[in-house]
Scaffold this motif. Structure first.
Motif, PDB file in Angstrom:
ATOM      1  N   ALA A  60      27.432  48.251  39.686  1.00  0.00           N
ATOM      2  CA  ALA A  60      26.296  47.987  40.564  1.00  0.00           C
ATOM      3  C   ALA A  60      26.655  47.041  41.693  1.00  0.00           C
ATOM      4  CB  ALA A  60      25.129  47.414  39.749  1.00  0.00           C
ATOM      5  N   ASN A  61      27.599  46.134  41.454  1.00  0.00           N
ATOM      6  CA  ASN A  61      28.033  45.173  42.472  1.00  0.00           C
ATOM      7  C   ASN A  61      29.551  45.214  42.561  1.00  0.00           C
ATOM      8  OD1 ASN A  61      28.576  43.086  44.194  1.00  0.00           O
ATOM      9  ND2 ASN A  61      27.766  41.461  42.887  1.00  0.00           N
ATOM     10  N   PRO A  62      30.105  45.945  43.526  1.00  0.00           N
ATOM     11  CA  PRO A  62      31.561  46.083  43.638  1.00  0.00           C
ATOM     12  C   PRO A  62      32.291  44.767  43.883  1.00  0.00           C
ATOM     13  CG  PRO A  62      30.437  47.775  44.920  1.00  0.00           C
ATOM     14  CD  PRO A  62      29.389  46.791  44.505  1.00  0.00           C
ATOM     15  N   ALA A  63      31.568  43.720  44.250  1.00  0.00           N
ATOM     16  CA  ALA A  63      32.199  42.421  44.478  1.00  0.00           C
ATOM     17  C   ALA A  63      32.163  41.529  43.242  1.00  0.00           C
ATOM     18  CB  ALA A  63      31.525  41.698  45.646  1.00  0.00           C
ATOM     19  N   ALA A  64      31.447  41.934  42.211  1.00  0.00           N
ATOM     20  CA  ALA A  64      31.317  41.115  41.007  1.00  0.00           C
ATOM     21  C   ALA A  64      32.637  41.056  40.249  1.00  0.00           C
ATOM     22  CB  ALA A  64      30.226  41.667  40.101  1.00  0.00           C
ATOM     23  N   GLU A  65      32.889  39.907  39.597  1.00  0.00           N
ATOM     24  CA  GLU A  65      34.113  39.710  38.840  1.00  0.00           C
ATOM     25  C   GLU A  65      33.795  39.099  37.486  1.00  0.00           C
ATOM     26  OE1 GLU A  65      37.584  38.211  41.275  1.00  0.00           O
ATOM     27  OE2 GLU A  65      35.968  37.819  42.714  1.00  0.00           O
ATOM     28  N   ILE A  66      34.758  39.209  36.561  1.00  0.00           N
ATOM     29  CA  ILE A  66      34.619  38.691  35.204  1.00  0.00           C
ATOM     30  C   ILE A  66      35.745  37.713  34.924  1.00  0.00           C
ATOM     31  CG2 ILE A  66      34.665  39.272  32.745  1.00  0.00           C
ATOM     32  CD1 ILE A  66      33.548  42.018  33.467  1.00  0.00           C
ATOM     33  N   TRP A  67      35.404  36.620  34.260  1.00  0.00           N
ATOM     34  CA  TRP A  67      36.398  35.691  33.725  1.00  0.00           C
ATOM     35  C   TRP A  67      36.198  35.635  32.219  1.00  0.00           C
ATOM     36  CZ3 TRP A  67      34.638  35.383  38.593  1.00  0.00           C
ATOM     37  CH2 TRP A  67      35.550  35.048  39.607  1.00  0.00           C
ATOM     38  N   THR A  68      37.279  35.817  31.466  1.00  0.00           N
ATOM     39  CA  THR A  68      37.145  35.879  30.016  1.00  0.00           C
ATOM     40  C   THR A  68      38.503  35.701  29.362  1.00  0.00           C
ATOM     41  OG1 THR A  68      36.221  37.189  28.193  1.00  0.00           O
ATOM     42  CG2 THR A  68      37.404  38.395  29.928  1.00  0.00           C
ATOM     43  N   LEU A  69      38.531  35.731  28.047  1.00  0.00           N
ATOM     44  CA  LEU A  69      39.778  35.593  27.314  1.00  0.00           C
ATOM     45  C   LEU A  69      40.494  36.941  27.194  1.00  0.00           C
ATOM     46  CD1 LEU A  69      38.443  36.796  24.597  1.00  0.00           C
ATOM     47  CD2 LEU A  69      37.972  34.407  24.073  1.00  0.00           C
ATOM     48  N   LYS A  70      41.713  36.894  26.716  1.00  0.00           N
ATOM     49  CA  LYS A  70      42.592  38.067  26.724  1.00  0.00           C
ATOM     50  C   LYS A  70      42.012  39.254  25.980  1.00  0.00           C
ATOM     51  CE  LYS A  70      47.295  39.516  25.483  1.00  0.00           C
ATOM     52  NZ  LYS A  70      48.580  39.086  24.861  1.00  0.00           N
ATOM     53  N   SER A  71      41.431  39.030  24.798  1.00  0.00           N
ATOM     54  CA  SER A  71      40.959  40.147  23.974  1.00  0.00           C
ATOM     55  C   SER A  71      39.872  40.944  24.659  1.00  0.00           C
ATOM     56  CB  SER A  71      40.464  39.633  22.617  1.00  0.00           C
ATOM     57  OG  SER A  71      39.411  38.705  22.776  1.00  0.00           O
ATOM     58  N   VAL A  72      39.016  40.278  25.432  1.00  0.00           N
ATOM     59  CA  VAL A  72      37.975  40.983  26.181  1.00  0.00           C
ATOM     60  C   VAL A  72      38.556  41.618  27.436  1.00  0.00           C
ATOM     61  CG1 VAL A  72      35.833  40.702  27.497  1.00  0.00           C
ATOM     62  CG2 VAL A  72      36.095  39.565  25.282  1.00  0.00           C
ATOM     63  N   ALA A  73      39.416  40.886  28.134  1.00  0.00           N
ATOM     64  CA  ALA A  73      40.011  41.406  29.369  1.00  0.00           C
ATOM     65  C   ALA A  73      40.778  42.697  29.109  1.00  0.00           C
ATOM     66  CB  ALA A  73      40.927  40.360  29.988  1.00  0.00           C
TER      67      ALA A  73
END
Length: 211
Positions: A60-73
């Motif tokens: 929905a938002n092409p500019a959105a980003e995620i920060w998370t730990l390795k297992s989720v990434a």
């Protein structure tokens, strides 16, 4: 800063026209992550991480980003190259205009026979908000608003009270409360409020407050 409590462990923070969402899992509303400019995920358990909800939000938002730990990434990063960032204890970064510090390494003990997974907490804007995920992590920094995991299979109320005492926030708002019945809430309110040493507050899902 505007704080909105979503169901269970999910929180939305808004500041200067940008939105940061923490832990929009399967126990939260289907649209909990929609409209986010940045998303933080503390660990891989389904009540904190929903791959479907994250995919919808990032589409929905092409500019959105995620920060998370390795297992989720590892579960979602391939679908969104360059938009999913792996972090760990001690890391600092800026997401949607919020300064974030990462604290903690392991999920709380559920049972000795269950291997512990990685869990990270996020300290926002120098201690304005701390979300520990599924751990009773005490950051090496003063905390104004603690998002308090009030009820979980891995905790008991004495531990929750002692956690508030150790963190010493100005105020504590309940999260991780989907398993807590309305019948039990007054018990938790009176005991945490009386013994924790900090203002103890609750927001209903969808309710907001200014910090």
């Amino acid at each position: 800063m505007k704080l909105t409590k979503m169901s269970h462990a999910c929180v939305r923070l808004e500041k200067d026209g940008q939105t940061l969402v923490l832990d929009p899992g399967a126990f939260s509303e289907e649209d909990a992550a929609l409209g986010a400019d940045a998303i933080l995920v503390t660990h891989e358990h389904l009540d904190h991480f929903s791959e479907e909800r994250l995919r919808v939000a990032l589409d929905a938002n092409p500019a959105a980003e995620i920060w998370t730990l390795k297992s989720v990434a590892e579960k979602i990063g391939t679908a969104f190259p360059g938009r999913v960032h792996t972090v760990g204890h001690g890391d600092t970064f800026t997401a949607a205009g919020f300064d974030v510090q990462v604290h903690g390494e392991l999920h709380a003990v559920i049972h000795p026979d269950i291997p512990r997974i990685t869990n990270v907490g996020y300290l926002i804007d120098g201690g304005a908000v701390f979300h520990p995920g599924d751990a009773l992590t005490v950051p090496d920094h003063a905390v104004e608003t603690l998002m308090l995991p009030v009820m979980a299979p891995w905790s008991k109320i004495s531990e929750v009270i002692d956690y508030v005492r150790e963190v010493r926030p100005q105020r504590a708002y309940d999260i991780h409360d989907a398993l807590l019945t309305d019948l039990a809430r007054p018990v938790y309110d009176s005991q945490i409020g009386a013994l924790g040493g900090a203002e103890h507050l609750r927001l209903k899902p969808g309710e907001s407050t200014a910090l």
